[in-house]
Design a protein around this motif. Sequence first.
Motif, PDB file in Angstrom:
ATOM      1  N   SER A   1       9.541   1.606   4.223  1.00 41.39           N
ATOM      2  CA  SER A   1       8.116   1.634   4.206  1.00 41.39           C
ATOM      3  C   SER A   1       7.753   2.012   5.373  1.00 41.39           C
ATOM      4  O   SER A   1       6.241   2.581   5.710  1.00 41.39           O
ATOM      5  CB  SER A   1       7.203   0.208   3.275  1.00 41.39           C
ATOM      6  OG  SER A   1       8.153   0.738   2.269  1.00 41.39           O
TER       7      SER A   1
ATOM      8  N   LYS B   1       6.224  -5.783  -5.926  1.00 37.26           N
ATOM      9  CA  LYS B   1       5.019  -6.256  -6.482  1.00 37.26           C
ATOM     10  C   LYS B   1       5.619  -7.372  -7.916  1.00 37.26           C
ATOM     11  O   LYS B   1       5.799  -8.770  -7.885  1.00 37.26           O
ATOM     12  CB  LYS B   1       4.998  -5.778  -7.249  1.00 37.26           C
ATOM     13  CG  LYS B   1       3.635  -4.948  -6.793  1.00 37.26           C
ATOM     14  CD  LYS B   1       2.523  -3.828  -7.988  1.00 37.26           C
ATOM     15  CE  LYS B   1       1.952  -2.947  -6.834  1.00 37.26           C
ATOM     16  NZ  LYS B   1       1.210  -1.819  -7.627  1.00 37.26           N
TER      17      LYS B   1
ATOM     18  N   HIS C   1       0.813  -1.563   0.076  1.00 44.33           N
ATOM     19  CA  HIS C   1      -0.208   0.024   0.114  1.00 44.33           C
ATOM     20  C   HIS C   1       0.983   1.358   0.071  1.00 44.33           C
ATOM     21  O   HIS C   1       0.719   2.445  -0.058  1.00 44.33           O
ATOM     22  CB  HIS C   1      -1.662   0.244   1.081  1.00 44.33           C
ATOM     23  CG  HIS C   1      -2.259  -0.832   1.255  1.00 44.33           C
ATOM     24  ND1 HIS C   1      -3.714  -0.738   0.032  1.00 44.33           N
ATOM     25  CD2 HIS C   1      -2.157  -1.806   1.692  1.00 44.33           C
ATOM     26  CE1 HIS C   1      -3.768  -1.664   0.505  1.00 44.33           C
ATOM     27  NE2 HIS C   1      -3.560  -2.582   0.927  1.00 44.33           N
ATOM     28  N   GLN C   2       1.627   1.484   0.475  1.00 38.58           N
ATOM     29  CA  GLN C   2       3.126   2.052   0.829  1.00 38.58           C
ATOM     30  C   GLN C   2       3.860   2.211  -0.958  1.00 38.58           C
ATOM     31  O   GLN C   2       4.410   3.192  -0.951  1.00 38.58           O
ATOM     32  CB  GLN C   2       3.619   2.204   1.792  1.00 38.58           C
ATOM     33  CG  GLN C   2       3.319   2.226   2.872  1.00 38.58           C
ATOM     34  CD  GLN C   2       1.931   2.980   3.746  1.00 38.58           C
ATOM     35  OE1 GLN C   2       3.024   4.407   3.675  1.00 38.58           O
ATOM     36  NE2 GLN C   2       1.054   3.355   3.762  1.00 38.58           N
ATOM     37  N   ASN C   3       3.509   1.412  -1.804  1.00 40.05           N
ATOM     38  CA  ASN C   3       4.732   1.096  -2.695  1.00 40.05           C
ATOM     39  C   ASN C   3       3.493   1.098  -3.910  1.00 40.05           C
ATOM     40  O   ASN C   3       4.600   0.191  -4.959  1.00 40.05           O
ATOM     41  CB  ASN C   3       5.860   0.319  -2.407  1.00 40.05           C
ATOM     42  CG  ASN C   3       6.786   0.835  -1.449  1.00 40.05           C
ATOM     43  OD1 ASN C   3       8.061   1.820  -1.570  1.00 40.05           O
ATOM     44  ND2 ASN C   3       7.031   0.198  -0.129  1.00 40.05           N
ATOM     45  N   THR C   4       2.559   1.569  -4.008  1.00 43.05           N
ATOM     46  CA  THR C   4       1.958   1.179  -5.366  1.00 43.05           C
ATOM     47  C   THR C   4       2.325   2.046  -6.588  1.00 43.05           C
ATOM     48  O   THR C   4       1.912   1.207  -6.933  1.00 43.05           O
ATOM     49  CB  THR C   4       0.400   2.667  -5.105  1.00 43.05           C
ATOM     50  OG1 THR C   4       0.362   3.494  -4.566  1.00 43.05           O
ATOM     51  CG2 THR C   4      -0.857   1.690  -3.530  1.00 43.05           C
ATOM     52  N   LYS C   5       3.040   2.660  -6.669  1.00 44.61           N
ATOM     53  CA  LYS C   5       3.864   2.829  -7.881  1.00 44.61           C
ATOM     54  C   LYS C   5       5.143   2.435  -8.209  1.00 44.61           C
ATOM     55  O   LYS C   5       5.786   2.452  -9.341  1.00 44.61           O
ATOM     56  CB  LYS C   5       4.417   4.845  -7.707  1.00 44.61           C
ATOM     57  CG  LYS C   5       2.495   5.262  -7.503  1.00 44.61           C
ATOM     58  CD  LYS C   5       3.360   6.910  -7.806  1.00 44.61           C
ATOM     59  CE  LYS C   5       1.996   7.477  -7.600  1.00 44.61           C
ATOM     60  NZ  LYS C   5       1.896   9.165  -7.121  1.00 44.61           N
ATOM     61  N   SER C   6       5.202   1.652  -7.826  1.00 44.80           N
ATOM     62  CA  SER C   6       7.220   0.875  -7.231  1.00 44.80           C
ATOM     63  C   SER C   6       6.741  -0.352  -7.697  1.00 44.80           C
ATOM     64  O   SER C   6       5.474  -1.120  -7.086  1.00 44.80           O
ATOM     65  CB  SER C   6       7.864   0.686  -5.519  1.00 44.80           C
ATOM     66  OG  SER C   6       8.319  -0.399  -6.369  1.00 44.80           O
ATOM     67  N   ARG C   7       7.489  -0.336  -8.445  1.00 43.98           N
ATOM     68  CA  ARG C   7       7.176  -2.665  -9.469  1.00 43.98           C
ATOM     69  C   ARG C   7       7.889  -3.524  -8.480  1.00 43.98           C
ATOM     70  O   ARG C   7       7.742  -4.450  -9.071  1.00 43.98           O
ATOM     71  CB  ARG C   7       6.954  -1.840 -10.963  1.00 43.98           C
ATOM     72  CG  ARG C   7       6.174  -1.280 -11.591  1.00 43.98           C
ATOM     73  CD  ARG C   7       6.354  -1.298 -13.022  1.00 43.98           C
ATOM     74  NE  ARG C   7       5.922  -0.078 -13.603  1.00 43.98           N
ATOM     75  CZ  ARG C   7       4.437  -0.408 -14.369  1.00 43.98           C
ATOM     76  NH1 ARG C   7       4.000  -1.074 -14.371  1.00 43.98           N
ATOM     77  NH2 ARG C   7       3.605   0.608 -14.958  1.00 43.98           N
TER      78      ARG C   7
END
Length: 138
Positions: free
Chosen positions: A78, A52, A43-49
């Motif tokens: 995070s 994922k 949730h804290q790294n939604t823009k980081s791929r």
Amino acid sequence: MGRFFQIRDDHQNLRSIDYAKAKGSFSDLDEGKYSFMLIHALHQNTKSRQLKSLLTMRSQKTLSIEQKELIIRIMEQSKSMEYTFNVLEDLQAEIQKDLEDLESRIPQHQSGDNRNWMIRAIMARLRLADAKLVSLKR
């Protein structure tokens, strides 16, 4: 207590040396589990791929020590570990308050003690110890 136990188990899996000795280091990462801390980090790294991508890789093969350490670093950056520890402290306090409220409603025994010693013993056993990060390198 159930929420507390599960989040504590997630936390201990990544932070406890004793847990690592008993069940193995970072076994939740190997098993593909989405722990409380991992969900927070996502949730804290939604823009980081990167996170994922690492999580996708673990479904295809076992992660290397370096990959696991990278996931841990991402969770630390995070502040997921810190957040989880704070949630656990809040849950412990909530359980303590609920237990005291419950005990206050129970008529006192002849001994004058209406405390639920079984629940108190369980919670004492589950209290968080000093959370030292387990190292994968031995």
